[in-house]
Design a protein around this motif. Sequence first.
Motif, PDB file in Angstrom:
ATOM      1  N   VAL A  20       0.497  -1.005  -0.448  1.00 12.75           N
ATOM      2  CA  VAL A  20      -0.657   0.526  -0.170  1.00 12.75           C
ATOM      3  C   VAL A  20       0.827   1.443  -0.225  1.00 12.75           C
ATOM      4  CG1 VAL A  20      -1.469   1.353   1.417  1.00 12.75           C
ATOM      5  CG2 VAL A  20      -2.270  -0.735   0.895  1.00 12.75           C
ATOM      6  N   GLY A  22       3.831   1.371  -1.334  1.00  9.53           N
ATOM      7  CA  GLY A  22       4.859   1.527  -2.340  1.00  9.53           C
ATOM      8  C   GLY A  22       3.667   2.318  -3.200  1.00  9.53           C
ATOM      9  N   PHE A  23       2.053   1.490  -2.955  1.00 13.96           N
ATOM     10  CA  PHE A  23       1.751   2.312  -4.183  1.00 13.96           C
ATOM     11  C   PHE A  23       1.003   4.019  -4.092  1.00 13.96           C
ATOM     12  CE2 PHE A  23      -2.234   2.526  -6.202  1.00 13.96           C
ATOM     13  CZ  PHE A  23      -2.168   1.973  -7.264  1.00 13.96           C
ATOM     14  N   PHE A  24       1.234   4.644  -3.283  1.00 15.55           N
ATOM     15  CA  PHE A  24       1.000   5.338  -2.965  1.00 15.55           C
ATOM     16  C   PHE A  24       2.000   6.234  -2.766  1.00 15.55           C
ATOM     17  CE2 PHE A  24      -3.138   4.535   0.140  1.00 15.55           C
ATOM     18  CZ  PHE A  24      -3.657   4.160  -1.104  1.00 15.55           C
ATOM     19  N   THR A  25       3.299   5.728  -2.687  1.00 15.47           N
ATOM     20  CA  THR A  25       4.281   7.038  -2.402  1.00 15.47           C
ATOM     21  C   THR A  25       4.787   6.782  -4.221  1.00 15.47           C
ATOM     22  OG1 THR A  25       5.274   5.362  -0.941  1.00 15.47           O
ATOM     23  CG2 THR A  25       4.615   6.345  -0.128  1.00 15.47           C
ATOM     24  N   ARG A  26       5.497   5.670  -4.892  1.00 14.00           N
ATOM     25  CA  ARG A  26       6.292   5.327  -6.235  1.00 14.00           C
ATOM     26  C   ARG A  26       5.586   6.580  -7.054  1.00 14.00           C
ATOM     27  NH1 ARG A  26      10.448   2.405  -4.703  1.00 14.00           N
ATOM     28  NH2 ARG A  26      11.833   3.729  -6.272  1.00 14.00           N
ATOM     29  N   ARG A  27       6.503   6.973  -7.672  1.00 15.74           N
ATOM     30  CA  ARG A  27       5.867   7.974  -9.140  1.00 15.74           C
ATOM     31  C   ARG A  27       6.489   6.806 -10.253  1.00 15.74           C
ATOM     32  NH1 ARG A  27       3.295   9.403  -6.014  1.00 15.74           N
ATOM     33  NH2 ARG A  27       4.069  11.489  -5.010  1.00 15.74           N
ATOM     34  N   LEU A  32       4.425   0.537  -9.600  1.00 17.13           N
ATOM     35  CA  LEU A  32       3.121   0.529  -8.813  1.00 17.13           C
ATOM     36  C   LEU A  32       3.133  -0.921  -8.927  1.00 17.13           C
ATOM     37  CD1 LEU A  32       1.783   4.058 -10.299  1.00 17.13           C
ATOM     38  CD2 LEU A  32       2.505   3.077  -7.494  1.00 17.13           C
ATOM     39  N   ILE A  95       3.885   8.615 -13.022  1.00 20.13           N
ATOM     40  CA  ILE A  95       2.850   8.139 -13.410  1.00 20.13           C
ATOM     41  C   ILE A  95       1.531  10.002 -13.999  1.00 20.13           C
ATOM     42  CG2 ILE A  95       3.089   8.985 -10.492  1.00 20.13           C
ATOM     43  CD1 ILE A  95       0.654   6.767 -11.087  1.00 20.13           C
ATOM     44  N   LYS A  96       2.901  11.307 -13.010  1.00 13.76           N
ATOM     45  CA  LYS A  96       1.944  12.044 -13.794  1.00 13.76           C
ATOM     46  C   LYS A  96       2.231  12.448 -15.397  1.00 13.76           C
ATOM     47  CE  LYS A  96       1.788  13.757  -9.076  1.00 13.76           C
ATOM     48  NZ  LYS A  96       2.707  14.625  -8.152  1.00 13.76           N
ATOM     49  N   LEU A  98       0.353  10.336 -17.010  1.00 12.99           N
ATOM     50  CA  LEU A  98      -0.618   9.663 -17.296  1.00 12.99           C
ATOM     51  C   LEU A  98      -2.272  11.116 -17.170  1.00 12.99           C
ATOM     52  CD1 LEU A  98       0.022   6.297 -16.330  1.00 12.99           C
ATOM     53  CD2 LEU A  98       0.346   7.490 -18.515  1.00 12.99           C
ATOM     54  N   LYS A  99      -1.859  12.437 -16.511  1.00 18.40           N
ATOM     55  CA  LYS A  99      -3.170  13.016 -16.157  1.00 18.40           C
ATOM     56  C   LYS A  99      -3.619  13.504 -17.817  1.00 18.40           C
ATOM     57  CE  LYS A  99      -1.432  16.189 -12.031  1.00 18.40           C
ATOM     58  NZ  LYS A  99      -1.243  16.962 -12.046  1.00 18.40           N
TER      59      LYS A  99
END
Lengths: 103, 640
Positions: A20, A22-27, A32, A95-96, A98-99
């Motif tokens: 969890v 890792g899922f919230f913090t990694r970019r 992910l 990940i940013k 993919l907005k």
Amino acid sequence: MNIPAEYLLILSAVLFFIGVFGFFTRRNLVSLLISTEMMLNAVDINFAVFNAYCHPGHLEGYIFSLFGIGVAAAETAVAIAIIINVYRNFHSIHIKRLKNLKY
Amino acid sequence: MEYTILILILPLLSFLLLGLAGKIMPHKVAGTIGTLTLVAVTALSYYAAIEYFAAGRDASGVFAETMPYNFHWLPLGDTLCIDMGILISPISAMMLIVISTVSLMVHIYSLGYMEGERGFQRYYAFLSLFTFSMLGLVVATNIFQMYVFWELVGVSSYLLIGFYYTKPAAIAASKKAFIVTRFADLFFLIGILIYGYYTGTYSFTPQTDVLATAGAVLPTALLLMFIGGAGKSAMFPLHIWLPDAMEGPTPVSALIHAATMVVAGVYLVARMFPLFIGYAPEVLHIIAYVGAFTALYAAIVACVQTDIKRVLAFSTISQIAFMMVALGVCTSADPHEGGLGYMASMFHLFTHAMFKGLLFLGAGSIIHAVHSNEKSHMGGLRKYMPVTHITFLIACLAIAGIPPFSGFFSKDEILVACYNFSTPMGVFMSIVAAMTAFYMFRLYYLIFWGKSHYEEQLALYERGACDHEPHKPHESPARMTIPLIILAAITCVAGFIPFGEFISSNGRAYTIHIDKGVATASIILAAAGIALATIMYMKGESRITAKINQVLRTPIKAAYHRFYMDEVWMFITKKIIFKGISAPIAWFDRHIVDGSLDLLAKTAQKAGALIRPMQSGNVQTYSIWFLAGVLLISAILFFL
């Protein structure tokens, strides 16, 4: 077979919350994906542990663990394919980037 | 008589074919299809009429109405139902003959007149549509079917007036015609609805017991229907569209705005005649007075117009008013005591359709030759266009009421009916008849006699005062002159038809006899009108004419501007209705009705703006919200 069940459940909980976190913090999308896999594995461990300690002689829990592993493998294949396509289009797997997909 | 359905179906098919596939056809094919369809329709109409009248009278001595077709189209209640079908009665059989004959003549004539025009196929498609609608109108089995076709003729009239759609005047005229007649049709519709509500049927001839209970509202309903008829038949003050409708092609004016569509109002009153005479005789009197005033007004205006088609348009208004008067002066259903006007009106409708169609087609032939509508471009044409000249003269003699041409007989019956009603009415209509003779012969002399515009221009050209050689007027091709000759022949003999044998107010045979006193007086008056026109216009505009123009300058100017009726309507609509009623309603609509809806939309927009940032596109934010939700639900489940 004399490892107490608590140890195994603690292992599973730790593994799950590492996932969890890792899922919230990694970019990175691959990170992910790894985090997600860790959460799934924690669930698999839970299935196996509860089957072994609460209902010995039954097989449902083990079978579900096997299912979980299979699903996780398939899911990884799909996710990797998506990530590769994202890279081709955006030249990045941050990940940013993919907005724009919200539209 | 089941084949009568073909009378309606053929023109409809022709319209669909020409309308859908016209563009890929050569002009000749389209014209041939349209004309051949009309030949078939005409043959069927004549056959149907002959078969109907040959079948003879029934036991009570009348021609029984037959309904070869009738089906329930729209049931509105237990008893009320809108039917569609075909009804053959003496007047509808007569109308079938009139419409198909004039329409066929116009179809043939247009082959020459419209040759090479852009949109030739479209023109024939619209002509077919019009013929279909008009035939449907006259064979309607009930008032509602009549209304449906009534609107269809309105729309085809609109399409044909606006045929030259690149000309702003034509567009304006077509809109004007449509709006004015539509405005009148609103009253017609209200009348029909009142009639249907109280009598429980849309039939022309309801049961007597139903009428006894509905008797009190019938005059209102019939008056409203008459207003609709007045709009279509160009009665004062709803006549303003007809003169402008002359912007359409001339054959169209002949067919729609002279012979057939504009008499739909007369036909409507004739169709409802038993109800008028039985339950609303006072409405008939209103019709008579409106008609008489319109006849005089249009005759005065016709005396001073310079555009030859406008003169004919006003003469049409005046003649239709004669028919309305003839219906209005009826006081009983028996032709021997006060019901003569009905027969006279239908007789005049028949003869008028023929000679007015002829006049318009003749005018079209002249316009074709000199390329202008204005009288100043004509004069002295009798040498150049002999056929047109003779046929036009016959039509002028007919409309002026000179025996033995058809107009004399029908107009004489109308005048007799007027004298039977009251002497002032008879005298009044006789004077209008004399004016008819005057303005028609004024037109005739201005076109065919006097100084030739062409010769004057030629002289100027030969002296070098004008740089281009004037166009020499020529007789029209046979396709245009043959219909003229046929119609002229009909005009010569139609007066001798024993019309009363076929059509009379109570359906029984009635023998027409000429009233010697009235006939002599009207011939003398017509001759006087012609003589005056001869003195004033035979050799161009003589000195006497100039003097009269000088003395009566103001009234002539007013009459030329149609007594400013158009301006009065413009004032009423623009200044009173638009400013006083429409503008406040528009304000209410824009600010109150639209405003409340705008408020709703704005609220939704604001709310949307408020929660929009939550959808950031950032997956991890979503998952945090997801986690928060899961934790919240778990907490609720855990602690409750």
